[in-house]
Design a protein around this motif. Structure first.
Motif, mmCIF file in Angstrom:
data_model
loop_
_atom_site.group_PDB
_atom_site.id
_atom_site.type_symbol
_atom_site.label_atom_id
_atom_site.label_comp_id
_atom_site.label_asym_id
_atom_site.label_seq_id
_atom_site.Cartn_x
_atom_site.Cartn_y
_atom_site.Cartn_z
ATOM 1 N N ALA A 15 -19.472 -19.933 16.653
ATOM 2 C CA ALA A 15 -18.154 -20.542 16.901
ATOM 3 C C ALA A 15 -18.299 -22.015 17.269
ATOM 4 N N ARG A 16 -19.322 -22.340 18.050
ATOM 5 C CA ARG A 16 -19.570 -23.745 18.407
ATOM 6 C C ARG A 16 -19.858 -24.561 17.147
ATOM 7 N N LEU A 17 -20.732 -24.043 16.300
ATOM 8 C CA LEU A 17 -21.060 -24.738 15.056
ATOM 9 C C LEU A 17 -19.864 -24.757 14.107
ATOM 10 N N GLY A 18 -19.134 -23.652 14.052
ATOM 11 C CA GLY A 18 -17.960 -23.570 13.182
ATOM 12 C C GLY A 18 -16.911 -24.601 13.549
ATOM 13 N N GLU A 19 -16.706 -24.809 14.836
ATOM 14 C CA GLU A 19 -15.756 -25.833 15.283
ATOM 15 C C GLU A 19 -16.209 -27.213 14.817
ATOM 16 N N ARG A 20 -17.501 -27.472 14.896
ATOM 17 C CA ARG A 20 -18.020 -28.763 14.434
ATOM 18 C C ARG A 20 -17.854 -28.917 12.915
ATOM 19 N N ILE A 21 -18.034 -27.835 12.174
ATOM 20 C CA ILE A 21 -17.825 -27.888 10.720
ATOM 21 C C ILE A 21 -16.373 -28.242 10.424
ATOM 22 N N VAL A 22 -15.449 -27.592 11.094
ATOM 23 C CA VAL A 22 -14.020 -27.872 10.894
ATOM 24 C C VAL A 22 -13.719 -29.331 11.237
ATOM 25 N N GLN A 23 -14.281 -29.837 12.335
ATOM 26 C CA GLN A 23 -14.066 -31.232 12.720
ATOM 27 C C GLN A 23 -14.597 -32.194 11.659
ATOM 28 N N LYS A 24 -15.774 -31.915 11.145
ATOM 29 C CA LYS A 24 -16.359 -32.793 10.122
ATOM 30 C C LYS A 24 -15.566 -32.720 8.815
ATOM 31 N N GLU A 25 -15.076 -31.530 8.470
ATOM 32 C CA GLU A 25 -14.230 -31.413 7.269
ATOM 33 C C GLU A 25 -12.935 -32.192 7.464
ATOM 34 N N ALA A 26 -12.409 -32.200 8.683
ATOM 35 C CA ALA A 26 -11.207 -32.984 8.980
ATOM 36 C C ALA A 26 -11.511 -34.478 8.862
ATOM 37 N N GLU A 27 -12.692 -34.911 9.308
ATOM 38 C CA GLU A 27 -13.097 -36.316 9.151
ATOM 39 C C GLU A 27 -13.186 -36.690 7.670
ATOM 40 N N LEU A 28 -13.775 -35.801 6.870
ATOM 41 C CA LEU A 28 -13.885 -36.056 5.434
ATOM 42 C C LEU A 28 -12.497 -36.134 4.802
#
Length: 187
Positions: free
Chosen positions: A95-108
């Motif tokens: 979940a910690r990593l998944g949140e970071r993935i979502v954040q990075k996809e939002a940045e992209l």
């Protein structure tokens, strides 16, 4: 009358052809175009999302499903406690990593939506997403590796049967599992 019917039928058929040519139609309204709402929720909850199929379908059970079948697998109290801990640790880290993935996809998404994308900025964010996705998958696969060590061959065979997997030898070759007949063993 027949002319109108034929025209309506043609227009309807053309709209189906057009929709078939546009598989992404409607996705432009997503908050993060590259992820569905379900994928966002799955990442944020640390769900497997098919990341562990190489393990799951080759006799490396997943802790969540082992817990679902705890009674049928005749898990000892120790196995249940260790499996719960493994599941909790995996879910928390995923979940910690998944949140970071979502954040990075939002940045992209913001980079492209704002018209500020260039090769360097895009490659940087995509590289970060790739590394995070690899870590996310490794967390899930690692839990399957650890889970296999907690179960006997018989429990793994029963797990496979309960999950509807057939065919090959659980544990592959001569591998010894860490938990044999409910007692700790060593490889």
């Amino acid at each position: 009358m027949q002319y109108r019917f034929a025209f309506a039928a043609f227009a309807l058929a053309a709209s189906f052809v057009h929709a078939a040519d546009s598989p992404y139609a409607g996705q432009e309204r997503r908050s993060i175009k590259a992820l569905s709402e379900q994928e966002i929720a799955d990442y944020r909850h640390g769900r497997g999302m098919r990341t562990s199929l190489a393990a799951e379908l080759n006799h490396y059970p997943g802790p969540r499903h082992v817990l679902e079948h705890a009674q049928a697998l005749d898990l000892s109290q120790e196995q249940q406690a260790r499996t719960r801990q493994l599941q909790e640790d995996m879910a928390r880290e995923a979940a910690r990593l998944g949140e970071r993935i979502v954040q990075k996809e939002a940045e992209l998404e913001a980079l492209f939506a704002g018209g500020k994308a260039n090769h360097d900025s895009m490659r940087s964010i995509v590289g970060e997403i790739g590394m995070l996705q690899a870590e996310y998958r490794a967390v899930h696969l690692g839990a399957h590796l650890s889970m296999q060590q907690l179960l006997s061959r018989e429990q793994i065979a029963e797990y496979d049967r309960l999950r509807g997997y057939g065919g090959t030898n659980p544990g592959g070759g001569g591998h010894k599992h860490g938990m044999m007949h409910g007692k700790m063993g060593h490889d």
